[in-house]
Design an enzyme around this catalytic site. Structure first.
Site, PDB file in Angstrom:
ATOM      1  N   GLU A  11    -124.143 -25.908 -47.749  1.00 34.18           N
ATOM      2  CA  GLU A  11    -125.319 -25.218 -48.286  1.00 34.18           C
ATOM      3  C   GLU A  11    -126.452 -25.230 -47.261  1.00 34.18           C
ATOM      4  O   GLU A  11    -126.745 -26.262 -46.660  1.00 34.18           O
ATOM      5  CB  GLU A  11    -125.730 -25.988 -49.559  1.00 34.18           C
ATOM      6  CG  GLU A  11    -126.887 -25.412 -50.317  1.00 34.18           C
ATOM      7  CD  GLU A  11    -127.112 -26.164 -51.643  1.00 34.18           C
ATOM      8  OE1 GLU A  11    -126.171 -26.811 -52.153  1.00 34.18           O
ATOM      9  OE2 GLU A  11    -128.227 -26.101 -52.162  1.00 34.18           O
ATOM     10  N   LYS A  23    -131.728 -20.759 -58.377  1.00 29.72           N
ATOM     11  CA  LYS A  23    -132.560 -21.810 -58.994  1.00 29.72           C
ATOM     12  C   LYS A  23    -133.726 -21.126 -59.688  1.00 29.72           C
ATOM     13  O   LYS A  23    -134.368 -20.238 -59.098  1.00 29.72           O
ATOM     14  CB  LYS A  23    -133.126 -22.749 -57.939  1.00 29.72           C
ATOM     15  CG  LYS A  23    -132.114 -23.679 -57.315  1.00 29.72           C
ATOM     16  CD  LYS A  23    -132.816 -24.585 -56.321  1.00 29.72           C
ATOM     17  CE  LYS A  23    -131.816 -25.413 -55.557  1.00 29.72           C
ATOM     18  NZ  LYS A  23    -132.352 -25.827 -54.256  1.00 29.72           N
ATOM     19  N   LYS A  82    -126.061 -34.883 -48.912  1.00 27.44           N
ATOM     20  CA  LYS A  82    -127.173 -34.377 -48.108  1.00 27.44           C
ATOM     21  C   LYS A  82    -126.999 -34.781 -46.653  1.00 27.44           C
ATOM     22  O   LYS A  82    -126.748 -35.963 -46.350  1.00 27.44           O
ATOM     23  CB  LYS A  82    -128.494 -34.945 -48.642  1.00 27.44           C
ATOM     24  CG  LYS A  82    -128.866 -34.430 -50.029  1.00 27.44           C
ATOM     25  CD  LYS A  82    -129.333 -32.988 -50.000  1.00 27.44           C
ATOM     26  CE  LYS A  82    -129.864 -32.556 -51.356  1.00 27.44           C
ATOM     27  NZ  LYS A  82    -130.291 -31.154 -51.353  1.00 27.44           N
ATOM     28  N   ASP A 130    -129.225 -21.153 -49.929  1.00 25.38           N
ATOM     29  CA  ASP A 130    -130.140 -21.725 -50.940  1.00 25.38           C
ATOM     30  C   ASP A 130    -131.566 -21.279 -50.603  1.00 25.38           C
ATOM     31  O   ASP A 130    -132.042 -20.267 -51.135  1.00 25.38           O
ATOM     32  CB  ASP A 130    -129.994 -23.248 -50.978  1.00 25.38           C
ATOM     33  CG  ASP A 130    -130.894 -23.883 -52.037  1.00 25.38           C
ATOM     34  OD1 ASP A 130    -131.467 -23.145 -52.846  1.00 25.38           O
ATOM     35  OD2 ASP A 130    -131.033 -25.127 -52.068  1.00 25.38           O
TER      36      ASP A 130
HETATM   37  C1  LIG Z   1    -131.582 -31.984 -57.065  1.00 21.08           C
HETATM   38  C2  LIG Z   1    -130.592 -31.005 -56.489  1.00 21.08           C
HETATM   39  N1  LIG Z   1    -129.286 -31.547 -56.488  1.00 21.08           N
HETATM   40  C3  LIG Z   1    -130.983 -30.583 -55.094  1.00 21.08           C
HETATM   41  O1  LIG Z   1    -130.501 -31.116 -54.140  1.00 21.08           O
HETATM   42  N2  LIG Z   1    -131.875 -29.583 -55.032  1.00 21.08           N
HETATM   43  C4  LIG Z   1    -132.441 -29.041 -53.852  1.00 21.08           C
HETATM   44  C5  LIG Z   1    -133.473 -29.911 -53.204  1.00 21.08           C
HETATM   45  C6  LIG Z   1    -134.661 -29.916 -54.085  1.00 21.08           C
HETATM   46  C7  LIG Z   1    -135.813 -30.833 -53.810  1.00 21.08           C
HETATM   47  O2  LIG Z   1    -136.089 -31.218 -52.698  1.00 21.08           O
HETATM   48  O3  LIG Z   1    -136.484 -31.071 -54.827  1.00 21.08           O
HETATM   49  C8  LIG Z   1    -131.463 -28.386 -52.934  1.00 21.08           C
HETATM   50  O4  LIG Z   1    -131.761 -28.210 -51.780  1.00 21.08           O
HETATM   51  O5  LIG Z   1    -130.412 -27.943 -53.373  1.00 21.08           O
HETATM   52 MG   LIG Z   2    -129.971 -26.895 -51.395  1.00 15.67          MG
END
Ligand SMILES: C[C@H](N)C(=O)N[C@@H](CCC(=O)O)C(=O)O
Ligand SMILES: [Mg+2]
Length: 364
Positions: free
Chosen positions: A218, A267, A162, A243
């Protein structure tokens, strides 16, 4: 098999460590759980987290949408009429994708139970074993490096790092992690809308020039900024994944027409459930575009539904980010889907195969 009742509960599970993105910090999963009962004695399960910063859904809106809008339309419906029920759910209310996803997955669970088959077999079959990445929360550089090395020790071969905070620090974060894990793990980045298009191109060029090989980046820019996404996609070698910019089939078609992204992250909480997730996978397959299947910060009930979709659509869903259960301190759910860190497998049981949920607080 007719629907006789729909009940709701809350399931909270602490995380191993805080989950931090450019958008939010969270310490536990908190899912609304839906239990759909039938006159045959079968029970279908679904769940939805409240990811207000991405979907706009909060627990109260999920609960009220199900209780006051969707449930009255579904009571008495015959599970054998799957497509009719899906239309009822999807047409019942605008948006509210998390609520729709939770109800739809419980209905699919029952539909597969009707035919006494695991859900993925009803969706088209496949090999019931997939491998997920693990998310490395955005944090101090040393902490992110330590978390990445510990993920590798747990057996993860892909890390979803992240970023999306200060661009200069983000570049240093990624360089430090890459130096520590090179040859041991693949790195994908998720900026969760934190950069501008120009910042993203600057950062990705810096990283590419420094020899940092990234699997993908992403959602570098704001969800609405499709032109920005396209600007980046046209200028960097690193594949760009949409995303938050892609919820349902319409957005995906628009992104494909614009050539704004290389990959789509599907998702269930954005699509409103399994039916639209499958439509997106089929659209992408038709256009030779790859997909990831991802999750919000959510527990193993709803992630199990995504696992079944991933297995059935493995021709086009080539990337897996279903690490919600791996981020949790424990899994209170007994089901046919086993989450063993990176390895996720499905045993041969009807539907989602959920047999017990510990600590579920039923709502009045
Ligand atoms: C949990 C998954 N790996 C993830 O990062 N999901 C989201 C963020 C979701 C959240 O904030 O609950 C993503 O942005 O891909
Ligand atoms: Mg994401």
């Amino acid at each position: 098999m007719k629907i006789t009742d729909i009940r709701l509960g809350m399931l909270r599970v602490p995380l191993k460590t805080a989950f931090k993105t450019a958008l939010r910090t969270v310490n536990s999963t908190e899912d609304v759980v839906i239990i759909v009962e039938t006159d045959s004695g079968n029970t279908g399960y679904g769940a939805a987290p409240a990811t207000a910063v991405i979907t706009g859904d909060i627990h109260g809106s999920i609960i009220e949408a199900i209780r006051t809008v969707i449930k009255p339309r579904l009571l008495g419906q015959d599970i054998a009429d799957l497509n009719h029920i899906i239309r009822l759910i999807q047409g019942s209310i605008m948006k509210n994708y998390s609520a729709k996803a939770a109800v739809e997955m419980a209905v699919y669970d029952l539909f597969a139970q009707l035919y006494k088959a695991p859900l993925y077999k009803i969706l088209g079959g496949g090999v019931p074993k997939i491998t997920t990445d693990l998310t490395i929360s955005v944090d101090y550089i040393d902490k992110m490096v330590a978390d990445s090395l510990s993920a590798i020790d747990r057996g993860f071969e892909t890390l979803k790092v992240k970023v999306g905070k200060d661009i200069g620090v983000d570049i240093e974060r990624v360089k430090a992690i890459y130096a520590a894990v090179e040859g041991k793990a693949l790195i994908r980045l998720d900026a969760n809308q934190g950069w501008t298009a120009k910042e993203a191109v600057y950062a990705l060029h810096k990283l590419e020039d420094a020899g940092v090989r990234l699997e993908l980046v992403e959602q570098p820019v704001k969800a609405y900024d499709l032109e920005g996404l396209k600007y980046i996609t046209e200028r960097v070698h690193t594949p760009v994944m949409a995303d938050e910019s892609s919820f349902g089939p319409r957005e995906v078609i628009e992104l494909i027409k614009m050539r704004a992204a290389d990959i789509i992250n599907i998702k269930l909480m954005k699509t409103g459930g399994i039916a639209n997730a499958i439509k997106i996978a089929d659209i992408c397959s038709f256009y030779d575009m790859q997909c990831m299947i991802g999750c919000m910060l959510e527990g193993s009930i709803s992630v199990a539904a995504a696992v079944h979709v991933a297995v059935a659509k493995s021709d086009v869903i080539t990337k897996i980010d279903l690490d919600g259960p791996s981020l949790c301190a424990f899994d209170p759910v007994t089901s046919s889907v086993s989450f063993n860190d990176a390895d996720i497998t499905i045993a041969d049981a009807p539907g989602l195969g959920i047999t017990a949920i510990e600590g579920l607080e039923m709502l009045a």
